[in-house]
Design an enzyme around this catalytic site. Sequence first.
Site, mmCIF file in Angstrom:
data_model
loop_
_atom_site.group_PDB
_atom_site.id
_atom_site.type_symbol
_atom_site.label_atom_id
_atom_site.label_comp_id
_atom_site.label_asym_id
_atom_site.label_seq_id
_atom_site.Cartn_x
_atom_site.Cartn_y
_atom_site.Cartn_z
ATOM 1 N N GLU A 9 -3.673 5.517 1.680
ATOM 2 C CA GLU A 9 -3.941 4.250 1.807
ATOM 3 C C GLU A 9 -5.174 3.805 2.454
ATOM 4 O O GLU A 9 -5.800 4.574 3.113
ATOM 5 C CB GLU A 9 -2.658 3.712 2.703
ATOM 6 N N LYS A 26 0.815 -1.188 -0.031
ATOM 7 C CA LYS A 26 -0.123 -0.108 -0.149
ATOM 8 C C LYS A 26 0.863 1.242 0.210
ATOM 9 O O LYS A 26 0.552 2.222 -0.736
ATOM 10 C CB LYS A 26 -0.961 -0.064 1.210
ATOM 11 N N THR A 27 1.970 1.370 0.827
ATOM 12 C CA THR A 27 2.664 2.599 1.042
ATOM 13 C C THR A 27 3.496 2.833 -0.125
ATOM 14 O O THR A 27 3.671 3.991 -0.891
ATOM 15 C CB THR A 27 3.694 2.266 2.314
#
Length: 459
Positions: A166, A122-123
Amino acid sequence: MYHINFEKPCHVHFIGIGGISMSGLAEILLEEHFTVSGSDTKESPLTRRLEKNGAAVFYGQKAANIIEGIDVVVYTAAIHEDNAEFQEAKRQNLPMLSRAELLGQLMQNYKTPVAVAGTHGKTTTTSMLSHIFLEGNLDPTISVGGILKAIGGNIRVGGSELFITEACEYTNSYLHFFPKISIILNIDADHLDFFKDLDDIRHSFHQFAGLLPADGTLVINGDIPRLSEITDGLPCRIVRFGKDASCEYQAGGISYDNLGNASFDVIRSGKTGEHISLSVGGEHNVYNALACIAVADLLDIPAETVQNGLASFHGTDRRFELKGEMNGITIMDDYAHHPTEIKATLTSAAHFPHREIWCIFQPHTYTRTKALFHEFAEALSHADHVILADIYAARETDTLGVSSAQLADAIRGRGRDALYLPGFSEIESYVREHCQKGDLLITMGAGDVVKIGEELLKR
């Protein structure tokens, strides 16, 4: 439920304002002319930044921090009902929002909110997409779960109607969101201290996908098993990326340069398009980039902008991050704490110049270690040498009868060198004695294992 409205700024108080996500939300509200106060257990660069920007920050969490004039209180999942501030806010009958509820409400103030979900990546993917948006001068608002050098932190407040964040599945927090475009990168068994099993997690992601409106778009990994269970019945457009031949976005001619950075050709519906050169390694990042390219196409961002944006991304903190060199030994750090992430990082590391790969791994939570024990042993076996630190308990107190020593035994059973050393100082001493010039040393985990590499580099 209390609703945040950018056109009517109020006083918002954050319990736990120093967290990476909470501080970012507080900064957005400060930029939108809200009055912001909050508390945390200790001072940090994030709290100092907030104070510089006008927030009132209290150190130590106590009832007196709930000052006069507060309109709404925001809290994280880490705040329990016995917290003195939480109790005082309840006593005063103040409106209260969880961090996820606030983030979801902020999304409603933007025309095009983009939410990046998945068990892993996600990051990195949020950061890649941010680089593309910045390269295209789209002036986005960005909320990322790590420090992104391109924006000098974890938050950027833009002037456009484009918002990217996110979307974390833990405690189903992302089900409070209001996305227009969503990405689902992958779905694996994780956070089993909250979810019952993988089917429960899959059901959660199906619910997340169902948040999209009919004119929204889901960009999803087409290689997710039983994909139709996630996508069936959705009113929105569905775009797939991955290896499966049915995917609208695929990668061709994947290769790696002498630093392990990946390159590939974009294949759209069977037609080969532009060539992409990344400044990060690993096949997993090729597919993270494909997801970003699919979103960029939805927003009509030119291919050259996408190429330049992706090339400018050199990773975020704690994602295969180069920390330095000690006596010819390269020291990297990585946040990987799930077997899939560990395998991806170590596979990527194989393309990086090295003699042998050393992995110092700090397991994160007893629940995850016990539930995925054999998967951890297999994933860590991709290193030449593994050193296990004690399990980082995080929020847990029950050891569940699992230990790092047992994991070291399991890795040795697979024919790999593995050792358990309980203390960081013992690990540092062992590394100084046994690592050789040309070796690649990776500290790995979601706890404080990064300190080992940083101490080694001080010597």
